[in-house]
Structure formats: C-alpha cells, structure tokens
Enzyme design. Structure first.
Site, PDB file in Angstrom:
ATOM      1  N   GLU A   1       0.811  -1.223   0.000  1.00  0.00           N
ATOM      2  CA  GLU A   1       0.000   0.000   0.000  1.00  0.00           C
ATOM      3  C   GLU A   1       0.843   1.271   0.000  1.00  0.00           C
ATOM      4  OE1 GLU A   1      -2.616  -0.986   3.329  1.00  0.00           O
ATOM      5  OE2 GLU A   1      -4.155  -1.437   1.847  1.00  0.00           O
TER       6      GLU A   1
HETATM    7  N1  IFG Z   1      -4.625  -4.090   4.123  1.00  0.00           N
HETATM    8  C1  IFG Z   1      -3.383  -3.670   4.789  1.00  0.00           C
HETATM    9  C2  IFG Z   1      -3.253  -4.024   6.258  1.00  0.00           C
HETATM   10  C3  IFG Z   1      -4.578  -4.002   6.997  1.00  0.00           C
HETATM   11  C4  IFG Z   1      -5.593  -4.844   6.242  1.00  0.00           C
HETATM   12  C5  IFG Z   1      -6.865  -5.026   7.038  1.00  0.00           C
HETATM   13  C6  IFG Z   1      -2.298  -5.628   3.801  1.00  0.00           C
HETATM   14  C7  IFG Z   1      -1.053  -6.246   3.215  1.00  0.00           C
HETATM   15  C8  IFG Z   1      -5.842  -4.211   4.910  1.00  0.00           C
HETATM   16  N2  IFG Z   1      -2.251  -4.306   4.075  1.00  0.00           N
HETATM   17  O1  IFG Z   1      -3.268  -6.323   4.026  1.00  0.00           O
HETATM   18  O2  IFG Z   1      -2.348  -3.114   6.881  1.00  0.00           O
HETATM   19  O3  IFG Z   1      -5.034  -2.682   7.200  1.00  0.00           O
HETATM   20  O4  IFG Z   1      -7.680  -6.039   6.498  1.00  0.00           O
END
Ligand code: IFG
Length: 510
Positions: free
Chosen positions: A327
C-alpha cells in the site's frame, strides 16, 4: 465429561502410499482429527487405554525428550497419572516417541494398539504426531483439572506429512499491542493445528513494537500508543527472545515484519528526519492506510533500515525477514522498485531471505525471496525470478474479515468469510498462472484494527484457522467440507477446556 466423538467407519485406503482418509458417509466419522491426516486406517482390536502404569519412552534425543515432557504434562493434569518419561525400549502400555533418521520434513507415523502407542518421525514430525494423539483422546484431556474417566485411544495406523511446508498465521501487534503471554496463547493454537509459522507484524503507522537498541526512540516513542489511543507497548529484545523460544519448542518459526516504506508513521514519529517533509508527524491512532512513507531518496533511511535489519536478524533464528512493501501511495513505480531492491540487498547482507507483500514483485527479486499475494494477482510476476509464493488471498485467508454482517469484530473490505469460505479453496488453483510448485504454502493474516485483546483474536481465528490449517496440511484429495464440518464440531469441547473463544458458526453441527 465430554467424550471424544469417534463415530466409526472404516477409512478406505488407496494404493500403497497414495492412501488418504475416505470421504465418510454423511454422519459417520472415522475420527475428529484436524487437519485430516494424509493416511489413516482404523484397525480392529481393542483401544489403547491410558492408566496409572502408563509411561512415555524416548530415545536419547533432547528434542524428543522435550516433546515427551510436554505430552506428559498434558496427560498428567487431567488424568492424575504419574506418566513418567523414561529413556530406553519401554514396556507394554508405553507411549514411545522415536526419532527416525530416515524421516524428512514434518512427517510422522502413529500406530496405536491395545498394548502400545508409537510415534516415529523427525523431531518436528513427532511434535506434530503429538497433536494428533492429543486429538484422539477425549477433549477432557485438555483440562487442567483432575477429571475421572477412561482415557482410550482407538487402534489405528496413521502415516502423515504436510502438503505445504509453509502453514502460517500473521498477528498484527501494531494496530493493537498484544502481551508476550497473549502471543504465547496464540502460538498454542498454532501448535494444536500443526501450523508452523507465526508472522509478527511488528510495525505500522500506529505502533513500533520491537526494541532496536541502536535506535532507542523507535520503540520508546513509536510504541507509545495504538488504534483508539490506548497505551500501546513494545517487546524488549528479551521479550522477543522469549516468544522465539516458546515458538521454537512448538516447531513454529517466527517471521518478523517491519513494514516499509509505507505504514511507517510510528518510525517517523521517532525519527522525523527520515520523512521527505522532515516534519515530525503526530502519533496516529486512526486506521487509514497508505499515506505515510520513509523518504526513499534519503541515505539516512537506509542507515536506519540497516540498523533495524541487523538487530532483528541477530535475534531471529528463522531464515526470513518480512519487509512489508504494501500500500505505497507516495512513491513512483521506479522509486518503489529501487527501494525494494536496496532493502532486499540489506536483508541478504545480514544473512536472511526477504519476504514482502505482493507489491514487491514489481522489483527484480532474488530467487530466495518470498512474495505474499493478498489482494490482486501481481504476485505472479515473482515467478520469473524463481521466487515462491505464500498464498494469503484476502477473500479466503484474511481472518480479520467478518464472518457475516452480524459479526461485531473485524472488517469487511475483502468480503464476508464464513467457515466454509475459508475451507473451500485450493491454493494450487486459486490464482491464474500459479501452480502447486510455485507455492511454499498458505498464511492467515489477522489484522488488529478492531481487536483489542487475544480473546477477540480467537473469536475471528477459530474455527477458520483450523480450516486454513487443513488447507495447508491435508492432500486436496483428502479434503471435503462435509467431513471437516463434522470433525471440527467435535473440537468445541476442547476449546472450552482450553478457554479458547470461538465463533459458533451455523454451518457447523456443534
Ligand atoms: N490491508 C493492509 C493491512 C490491513 C488490512 C486489514 C495488507 C497487506 C488491509 N495491508 O493487508 O495493513 O489494514 O484487512
């Protein structure tokens, strides 16, 4: 006292070596073992009965002796029997744990007759076989209280080994901090279901959770809070060593994750000179993602990363360091790729293999790097480097997702995941272009934005983590939802004795 549910049918065994438990007729169950063994044959003959003369015998092998002591402690507390641990050949009525030089990986054989129980395999395999033996005894064996009753184990033969070598869970200790004791409780669950990796998400925007002696402000300042503004916390390196020790005794490898370059606000609170704006950010207690980043074109960033990786590598016996990489919204494609490639070199310089979320597959990877698909299909780019995948598709393996709309805890961005959804998938066919040989295994992340303690974690983890454990362990041909739902139903009394919280899914005949 709850008796183990051992409705009997005779498992059909296939050709030699390709044996697997038959798909039992509806309602008939050969056993309630989760994950289902690769091969299990119920034998005629009287069961083995544990009694006051029972003992455990081992060879002169320190690891088998340690597992024997753990098994003895489990049996003593509920039965009241002495259960001495002896070395040597052992007499009738003994439970023998034998390390076999010919065994590899985590394989084990378990044979039970009226006169004896024998687990043989690698040292790790014997520990896995102990979990099977535990599940063949009535659930009350898990009790710490002295209970009467008869403690029988049905006559059978098991020849077992895992389908995938990587069967993991991830615990996010950054959004909410979990104490060493809570992490140990979580490791106990991994051990019961033959999982062998605990990935600790040690840093994010809301908290830095591991002491780095050369950078004391990281934990001291970055660990000062958590989502919602609570006190946060962090593991000293002694705490981390205790977690590693506890995990190692249960043949669970600890994989530390320091998420970078994004998800890094807690580090920037401690060292604001590493943000491109040079402005000191405030501590963050919300749950937005993607907005923070270490400054990719500041040499001091790589000096800090080197300090962190060096110290983490020194206290982590496992071969991996996870660098996150997910992200990232504030770097260009080229800036991100250069960052990942530099960090990959830092990790290698400290003798470890890099792991990253699927986004890192945009960079040139070492063949030893592991890539963790979670949201899209970009992970497949890693295959051209010979890198392997840890499958964590959010729609099946994200255990922080709600079960249903009625689930208070958890998130829903990847969809609702009832137990059947967590069970009914095959990692080898789930993603286009990805086959069995590209995969080291599976892992279930539990992100803790909404989870303030380990009881909340258990509610979302159980029964989906055992489901994932079976996806990772049992041959695809040996897996059927209709069998799993009956077997896992028999585990509820076990969880009650263990004090483990769980979701009573309407899909399962408790
Ligand atoms: N995506 C984010 C996490 C977390 C997750 C919650 C990944 C690799 C959503 N990154 O999953 O930090 O916030 O479901």
């Amino acid at each position: 006292m709850a008796a183990g549910i051992l409705l009997v049918s005779i498992a059909v065994t296939g050709s030699a070596g390709a044996q697997s438990t038959a798909a039992p007729a509806a309602g008939a169950m050969a056993h309630s073992i989760v994950p289902a063994p690769a091969s299990l044959t119920m034998n005629a003959g009287a069961p083995f009965r544990l009694d006051s003369t029972s003992s455990i015998v081992v060879d002169n092998n320190a690891e088998a002796a340690r597992t024997a002591e753990m098994l003895a402690a489990l049996l003593r507390s509920s039965t009241g029997y002495a259960i001495p641990v002896l070395t040597g050949s052992g007499k009738a009525g003994a439970i023998a744990l034998r390390v076999s030089a010919a065994a590899t990986g985590e394989e084990y054989q378990l044979s039970v007759t009226r006169d004896s129980v024998r687990i043989s395999g690698t040292a790790a395999g014997i520990f896995r076989g102990m979990q099977t033996l535990r599940q063949l005894l009535p659930p009350a064996i898990e009790s710490d209280m002295l209970l009467g009753g008869t403690w029988t184990i049905p006559a059978l033969t098991i020849d077992d080994r895992p389908r995938f070598s990587w069967r993991g869970a991830m615990l996010d200790v950054s959004r909410h901090f979990f104490t060493v004791d809570e992490v140990k409780q979580f490791i106990d669950l991994l051990a019961l279901y033959k999982l062998n990796v605990l990935h600790l998400h040690l840093s994010d925007d809301q908290g830095w959770r591991i002491e780095i002696k050369s950078r004391p402000r990281l934990a001291a300042m970055g660990g000062a809070t958590q989502v919602g503004g609570g006190p946060g916390g962090f593991y000293t390196q002694a705490d981390y060593a205790e977690i590693v020790r506890y995990a190692r005794e249960r043949y669970v490898t600890i994989v530390p994750e320091i998420d970078m370059p994004a998800h890094s606000n807690a580090a920037l609170v401690a060292y604001p000179e590493l943000s491109c704006s040079r402005r000191a950010p405030a501590l963050y207690t919300g749950t937005e993602v993607g907005w923070s980043a270490l400054c990719h074109d500041n040499e001091q960033t790589y000096a800090l990363i080197d300090d962190v990786v060096r110290e983490l590598a020194a206290i982590t016996p496992g071969p991996y360091i996870h660098i996150g990489g997910d992200e990232v919204e504030v770097l260009t494609h080229d800036e991100y790729v250069r960052f990942v490639e530099r960090v990959q070199d830092i990790v290698a310089r400290h003798g470890k293999q890099m792991i990253g979320w699927e986004e890192i597959a945009k960079a040139r990877l070492r063949s030893t790097t592991l890539v963790q698909p979670w949201k899209g299909d970009s992970g497949v780019l890693a295959l051209k480097y010979g890198a392997k995948l840890i499958m964590s598709p959010a729609k099946r393996a994200y255990l922080d997702m709600k079960y249903t709309n009625a689930t208070e805890l958890g998130l829903a961005w990847a969809g609702l995941i009832e137990v059947a959804d967590a069970y009914n998938w095959d990692p080898a066919t789930f993603q286009a272009g990805v086959t069995e040989r590209d995969i080291v295994g599976v892992e279930g992340p539990i992100w803790s934005e909404t989870l303030r303690n380990i009881t909340a974690v258990q509610y979302l983890a159980i029964p989906r983590l055992p489901a994932l454990a079976e996806v990772g362990w049992t041959p695809q041909s040996g897996r059927q939802w209709e069998s799993f739902r009956l077997r896992i139903a028999a585990h509820a009394p076990r969880w009650n004795y263990l004090g483990v919280n769980y979701y009573r899914s309407p899909q399962i005949p408790w």
